[in-house]
Motif scaffolding. Structure first.
Motif, short mmCIF file in Angstrom:
data_model
loop_
_atom_site.label_atom_id
_atom_site.label_comp_id
_atom_site.label_asym_id
_atom_site.label_seq_id
_atom_site.Cartn_x
_atom_site.Cartn_y
_atom_site.Cartn_z
N UNK A 82 0.84 -1.20 0.00
CA UNK A 82 0.00 0.00 0.00
C UNK A 82 0.88 1.25 0.00
N UNK A 83 1.90 1.24 0.84
CA UNK A 83 2.82 2.39 0.94
C UNK A 83 3.52 2.63 -0.40
N UNK A 84 3.93 1.55 -1.06
CA UNK A 84 4.64 1.67 -2.33
C UNK A 84 3.78 2.35 -3.39
N UNK A 85 2.50 1.99 -3.44
CA UNK A 85 1.60 2.59 -4.42
C UNK A 85 1.37 4.07 -4.10
N UNK A 86 1.20 4.39 -2.82
CA UNK A 86 1.01 5.79 -2.41
C UNK A 86 2.22 6.63 -2.81
N UNK A 87 3.41 6.16 -2.49
CA UNK A 87 4.64 6.90 -2.81
C UNK A 87 4.81 7.05 -4.32
N UNK A 88 4.57 5.98 -5.05
CA UNK A 88 4.73 6.02 -6.50
C UNK A 88 3.80 7.05 -7.12
N UNK A 89 2.57 7.11 -6.66
CA UNK A 89 1.61 8.09 -7.17
C UNK A 89 2.06 9.52 -6.90
N UNK A 90 2.54 9.75 -5.68
CA UNK A 90 2.97 11.10 -5.31
C UNK A 90 4.19 11.53 -6.11
N UNK A 91 5.09 10.63 -6.32
CA UNK A 91 6.29 10.95 -7.08
C UNK A 91 5.96 11.29 -8.52
N UNK A 92 5.04 10.53 -9.10
CA UNK A 92 4.64 10.81 -10.49
C UNK A 92 3.90 12.14 -10.58
#
Length: 230
Positions: A82-92
């Motif tokens: 879950x954390x990985x998806x959240x971070x990936x979205x924010x970075x993009x």
């Protein structure tokens, strides 16, 4: 006649009460898989921003979503996923905002646009930025915040390379200066995240003032003035 009225009154009363009893039964609306996933991402994003990765538990995420822990595992494989998806979205999101803002032709205006893009992201997506500047406990598909800054610097690097060539400087040094400029803006953004003073436009103006006038008086071959040479 009296009995008839009493019966009618009783019948009407029962009919009137029926909808009220039915209204008390709250119908639970089932979410689709996509809707549930987005709900969990929103809840996780808020908790990670407030408490960090270590301070957030799967139990709490599930409780706030009104589901059991296995539902979280089903969608993301656990807290790390879950954390990985959240971070990936924010970075993009941040990268898209910065690269999309670089539209001007003049280098100074491009610096202003880059500074505003980062400050805009911090202002609009405060929770996301708080998550990004924390140390990531898991490997992300787009790397860490440092690698994101590096990605943004790559965009600036091309602009600086052209400017260096026009001034007769070594264009191979453009990546170094790009990292320095973007890093300066990013660190100032972290500071501004909490203080929010001065206003965003003023912060951008001062950042560009330092960067531009530093570049304007740039020496082709800078020299050290202290006693240390290595």
């Amino acid at each position: 006649m009296i009995d008839s009225v009493a019966i009618d009154s009783k019948t009407t009363s029962n009919k009137d009460r029926a909808p009220a009893a039915g209204a008390r039964r709250t119908r639970r609306v089932r979410m689709t898989g996509a809707e549930r996933r987005e709900q969990l991402l929103d809840i996780g994003r808020t908790l990670f921003a407030e408490r960090g990765f270590e301070g957030t538990s799967v139990e709490e995420i599930a409780a706030k979503a009104g589901v059991s822990k296995p539902v979280v595992y089903e969608h993301f494989g656990g807290k790390e996923g879950l954390y990985a998806v959240v971070v990936d979205r924010e970075m993009r999101q941040l990268l898209d905002m910065v690269t999309g803002a670089l539209t001007a032709g003049h280098p100074r205006e491009l610096l202003e646009q880059a500074a505003f893009a980062l400050l805009d992201y911090i202002e609009r997506y405060t929770d996301g930025f708080r998550i990004l500047v924390r140390d990531s406990p898991v490997a992300q598909s787009t790397g860490t915040f440092a690698s994101l800054i590096s990605d943004i610097a790559t965009q600036v690097e091309d602009i600086l390379g052209l400017e260096f060539k026009a001034r007769g400087f070594d264009a191979k040094l453009a990546p170094l200066y790009a990292q320095a400029l973007v890093g300066m803006v990013a660190l100032t953004g972290q500071w501004w995240l909490d203080v929010r003073k001065p206003k965003k436009a003023e912060v951008a103006a001062h950042l560009v003032n330092l960067a531009w006038h530093g570049l304007d008086g740039l020496e082709p071959k800078p020299r050290l003035v202290g006693h240390r040479r290595a």
